[in-house]
Design a protein around this motif. Structure first.
Motif, PDB file in Angstrom:
ATOM      1  N   ASP A 259       6.419 -16.176   0.662  1.00 28.79           N
ATOM      2  CA  ASP A 259       5.201 -15.352   0.762  1.00 28.79           C
ATOM      3  C   ASP A 259       4.040 -16.140   1.366  1.00 28.79           C
ATOM      4  O   ASP A 259       3.148 -15.575   1.995  1.00 28.79           O
ATOM      5  CB  ASP A 259       4.737 -14.907  -0.639  1.00 28.79           C
ATOM      6  CG  ASP A 259       5.534 -13.729  -1.150  1.00 28.79           C
ATOM      7  OD1 ASP A 259       6.281 -13.125  -0.359  1.00 28.79           O
ATOM      8  OD2 ASP A 259       5.409 -13.423  -2.359  1.00 28.79           O
TER       9      ASP A 259
ATOM     10  N   ASP B  31      -5.032 -13.608   4.811  1.00 23.88           N
ATOM     11  CA  ASP B  31      -3.664 -13.281   5.215  1.00 23.88           C
ATOM     12  C   ASP B  31      -3.531 -13.425   6.732  1.00 23.88           C
ATOM     13  O   ASP B  31      -4.153 -12.685   7.481  1.00 23.88           O
ATOM     14  CB  ASP B  31      -3.359 -11.838   4.768  1.00 23.88           C
ATOM     15  CG  ASP B  31      -2.010 -11.351   5.293  1.00 23.88           C
ATOM     16  OD1 ASP B  31      -1.167 -12.206   5.638  1.00 23.88           O
ATOM     17  OD2 ASP B  31      -1.821 -10.114   5.351  1.00 23.88           O
ATOM     18  N   SER B  32      -2.703 -14.365   7.173  1.00 23.16           N
ATOM     19  CA  SER B  32      -2.625 -14.642   8.609  1.00 23.16           C
ATOM     20  C   SER B  32      -1.610 -13.760   9.329  1.00 23.16           C
ATOM     21  O   SER B  32      -1.605 -13.708  10.557  1.00 23.16           O
ATOM     22  CB  SER B  32      -2.247 -16.113   8.837  1.00 23.16           C
ATOM     23  OG  SER B  32      -0.901 -16.331   8.439  1.00 23.16           O
ATOM     24  N   ASN B  33      -0.698 -13.088   8.600  1.00 21.44           N
ATOM     25  CA  ASN B  33       0.372 -12.370   9.309  1.00 21.44           C
ATOM     26  C   ASN B  33       0.497 -10.894   8.940  1.00 21.44           C
ATOM     27  O   ASN B  33       1.503 -10.262   9.250  1.00 21.44           O
ATOM     28  CB  ASN B  33       1.711 -13.086   9.102  1.00 21.44           C
ATOM     29  CG  ASN B  33       2.120 -13.084   7.626  1.00 21.44           C
ATOM     30  OD1 ASN B  33       1.333 -12.676   6.768  1.00 21.44           O
ATOM     31  ND2 ASN B  33       3.318 -13.543   7.343  1.00 21.44           N
TER      32      ASN B  33
ATOM     33  N   ILE C  25      -0.570 -10.447   1.975  1.00 24.71           N
ATOM     34  CA  ILE C  25      -0.616 -11.575   1.032  1.00 24.71           C
ATOM     35  C   ILE C  25      -1.271 -12.776   1.716  1.00 24.71           C
ATOM     36  O   ILE C  25      -0.844 -13.190   2.799  1.00 24.71           O
ATOM     37  CB  ILE C  25       0.818 -11.938   0.580  1.00 24.71           C
ATOM     38  CG1 ILE C  25       1.437 -10.757  -0.170  1.00 24.71           C
ATOM     39  CG2 ILE C  25       0.822 -13.193  -0.276  1.00 24.71           C
ATOM     40  CD1 ILE C  25       2.887 -10.972  -0.560  1.00 24.71           C
ATOM     41  N   GLY C  26      -2.279 -13.298   1.093  1.00 25.92           N
ATOM     42  CA  GLY C  26      -2.926 -14.503   1.619  1.00 25.92           C
ATOM     43  C   GLY C  26      -1.899 -15.615   1.705  1.00 25.92           C
ATOM     44  O   GLY C  26      -0.937 -15.646   0.942  1.00 25.92           O
ATOM     45  N   ASP C  27      -2.061 -16.544   2.660  1.00 21.27           N
ATOM     46  CA  ASP C  27      -1.025 -17.546   2.867  1.00 21.27           C
ATOM     47  C   ASP C  27      -1.612 -18.869   3.334  1.00 21.27           C
ATOM     48  O   ASP C  27      -2.826 -19.001   3.522  1.00 21.27           O
ATOM     49  CB  ASP C  27       0.026 -17.013   3.860  1.00 21.27           C
ATOM     50  CG  ASP C  27      -0.636 -16.348   5.057  1.00 21.27           C
ATOM     51  OD1 ASP C  27      -1.533 -16.980   5.655  1.00 21.27           O
ATOM     52  OD2 ASP C  27      -0.303 -15.176   5.368  1.00 21.27           O
TER      53      ASP C  27
ATOM     54  N   ASP D  79       1.017  -9.246   6.168  1.00 26.41           N
ATOM     55  CA  ASP D  79       1.894  -8.690   5.129  1.00 26.41           C
ATOM     56  C   ASP D  79       1.122  -8.378   3.840  1.00 26.41           C
ATOM     57  O   ASP D  79       1.723  -8.013   2.830  1.00 26.41           O
ATOM     58  CB  ASP D  79       3.087  -9.619   4.847  1.00 26.41           C
ATOM     59  CG  ASP D  79       2.660 -10.944   4.240  1.00 26.41           C
ATOM     60  OD1 ASP D  79       1.437 -11.183   4.092  1.00 26.41           O
ATOM     61  OD2 ASP D  79       3.555 -11.755   3.901  1.00 26.41           O
TER      62      ASP D  79
HETATM   63 CA    CA Z   1       0.618 -13.313   4.628  1.00 23.84          CA
END
Ligand code: CA
Ligand code: GLC
Length: 558
Positions: free
Chosen positions: A75, A22-24, A28-30, A26
């Motif tokens: 997402d 998850d880069s941000n 959730i992996g993205d 939230d």
């Molecule tokens: Ca994310």
């Protein structure tokens, strides 16, 4: 011998994007998360990345329910993020395979929404609608995720077919408009630079249109109807269309997720001369620790059964097509927890599983986290599970009066969530997967099993995978050899030879805590050690004395 195609001498890394990185923050992996970790992936020595879907989806089936095939789910990021990711993959000399879900859409897809509104809409015929019979479903087919495969729509007084979840209506491939829509979507992503497709549940494209009733399962009005919808002859035609119209002209490779497959059909799909598919991923290969097709009736691993299944597929495909090799994926509980010895020999047995599988003939598909020896997350509450299949099975079980404790154990062992917990990156909070609250809880053991620790340990599972991928590459025995299993009835040993003209190889694996011995065939006298999960095999006078969960591979050039 013909020169290998690039995808034959390749290794694939499978990402389940929601649980990768998850880069941000939230939870959730993205897609940016994948891009940030490309150096890590490249360092494994893999050639291809396959990611599970990241398109717009209500997430009723982990992203395999797509509501918009041409847009990235917010997402996961944006189209720019996707373009940046694919450029980063190509810069590192790797390729990208896209997951294509063509058997069904989400019920929230605009096509289905239009189909529901109006029988006269051209979109109505994009799906499979039927009248009921005597006030009930058009047939008693069971959905793969439990209950009926038909859902009633009162406004239309019709039922629609969904082989998977209710929110995944099946597309009608007998409608040429559907086929042409699919071809457009495949072209769209090919224009964006994808190098190939993994075709989801693709052997179910043709359903017998008269929908005959089938033998019900015990305690249920519904029954398995695969004989009426899996691998029907018409599917070959659809594969040829995809091949001729998109894959061949654009130079894309394909791997097809297939199940319930017989020998002749498998060869028909994958014979290069027929122009259908490049490789097969036999989904049901790992059904060796359960009763038949019922994953929630677990049995201990039956090693002879696994060897027979592997041997069967090796023989069927040798010189007739190409196979994907895997020990896990997003639909399976973790291989280590399932086939290895998580309690006493986690590191050694995780390495053994790789040694046992990845010297067979085919392309290794490595599922994220298996290269660390990750385990199932061992959740302690039923509310930690997320998957539709787990939740439906749980509901049915509780309705039958089975206990919550029973189902907690069962889901821990058998649910698809067992392979979907976030990737363990390091010892920081939430395993370094996110700075926020993860959409799904991480594995409790992340402080001991994670990428960062293993990076700095020469004997880690991670570094074993790197060595294995390096030593198997370009080897003629690995690429072309015939496979012969030895001691096929032995309940603890898994041993096979790979026999090519100029080279022979033997992979020896002790699937137990016992010390065992095994006489190596004479032809391996003077063979070289290719890889081992203990310091050095103990071989004296041609007899290998095997330590618990020991595995090694020897090679000899003729
Ligand atoms: Ca994310
Ligand atoms: C495939 C996918 C699985 C999904 C199913 C329906 O088996 O791997 O995750 O639930 O197809 O799309």
């Amino acid at each position: 011998m013909e020169k290998a195609k690039w995808w034959q001498d390749a290794a694939v890394y499978q990402i389940y994007p929601r649980s990768f990185y998850d880069s941000n923050g939230d939870g959730i992996g993205d897609i940016k998360g994948i891009t940030e970790k490309l150096d890590y992936i490249a360092s494994l020595g893999v050639d291809v990345i396959w990611s599970s879907p990241f398109f717009v989806s209500p997430w009723a089936d982990g992203g395999y329910d797509i509501a918009d095939y041409r847009n990235i789910s917010p997402d996961f990021g944006t189209m720019e993020d996707f373009e940046e990711m694919i450029a980063g993959i190509h810069e590192r000399g790797m390729k990208f395979m896209m997951d294509f879900v063509g058997n069904h859409t989400s019920d929230e897809h605009p096509w289905f929404q239009a189909a529901l509104k109006d029988k006269e809409s051209p979109y109505h015929d994009y799906y499979i609608f039927r009248k009921g019979r005597d006030g009930r479903e058009p047939s008693n087919w069971a959905s793969i995720f439990g209950g009926s495969a038909w859902e009633y729509v009162p406004e239309l007084d019709e039922y629609y077919l969904h082989l998977f979840a209710k929110k995944q209506p099946d597309l009608n491939w007998e409608n040429p408009k559907v086929v042409s829509e699919v071809l457009d979507i495949l072209d769209f992503w090919a224009d964006k630079g994808v190098d190939g497709y993994r075709l989801d549940a693709i052997n179910y494209l043709y359903k017998e249109p008269d929908f005959p009733d089938v033998e019900p399962m015990s305690g249920s009005p519904y029954g398995f109807a695969t004989e009426h919808y899996a691998n029907k002859p018409k599917v070959h035609e659809h594969f040829r269309t995809l091949h001729d119209k998109v894959m061949a002209p654009r130079g894309l490779t394909t791997v097809a997720e297939v199940a319930y497959l017989d020998e002749e059909t498998a060869r028909g799909y994958a014979d290069p001369a027929r122009g259908e598919l490049d490789a097969l991923y036999p989904f049901d290969l790992l059904n060796v620790d359960q009763e038949g097709y019922d994953k929630f009736s677990p049995l201990p691993l039956d090693l002879p059964k696994l060897k027979k299944a592997l041997s069967h597929w090796q023989n069927v495909m040798h010189d007739h097509g190409w196979l994907a090799l895997f020990i896990g994926n997003h639909d399976q509980p973790r291989a280590l927890s399932r086939f290895g010895d998580e309690d006493q020999y986690p590191v050694r047995s995780a390495k053994l599983l790789a040694n046992a599988m990845y010297f067979l003939q085919g392309t290794p598909y490595i599922y994220q986290g298996d290269e660390l020896g990750m385990t199932v997350p061992h959740y302690t509450e039923l509310s930690q599970f997320r998957d539709v299949e787990a939740i439906n099975a749980l509901k049915e079980g509780l309705a039958r009066g089975e206990s919550k404790e029973h189902w907690l154990k069962l889901l821990d062992k058998r649910s698809r969530d067992g392979g979907r917990a976030p990737f363990s990156w390091d010892t920081s909070d939430h395993a370094g997967f996110t700075t926020g609250r993860p959409w799904m809880d991480v594995c409790a053991n992340y402080k001991d099993i994670n990428a960062e620790l293993e990076e700095h340990d020469a004997d880690s599972v991670l570094n074993f995978y790197r060595r294995l991928l390096k030593v198997r590459k370009g080897r003629s025995s690995v690429l072309y050899g015939r496979t012969e299993f030895l001691e096929i009835e032995d309940p603890k040993l898994l041993i096979y030879e790979r026999i090519a003209e100029d080279e022979i190889l033997i992979s020896v694996n002790n699937f137990s805590r016992d010390e065992l011995s095994f006489r190596l065939p004479d032809k391996f006298q003077g063979a070289e050690l290719l890889i081992s999960n203990c310091r050095k095999p103990d071989i004296r006078d041609g007899v290998a004395r095997l330590r618990p969960w020991e595995a090694f591979t020897l090679i000899k050039t003729n």
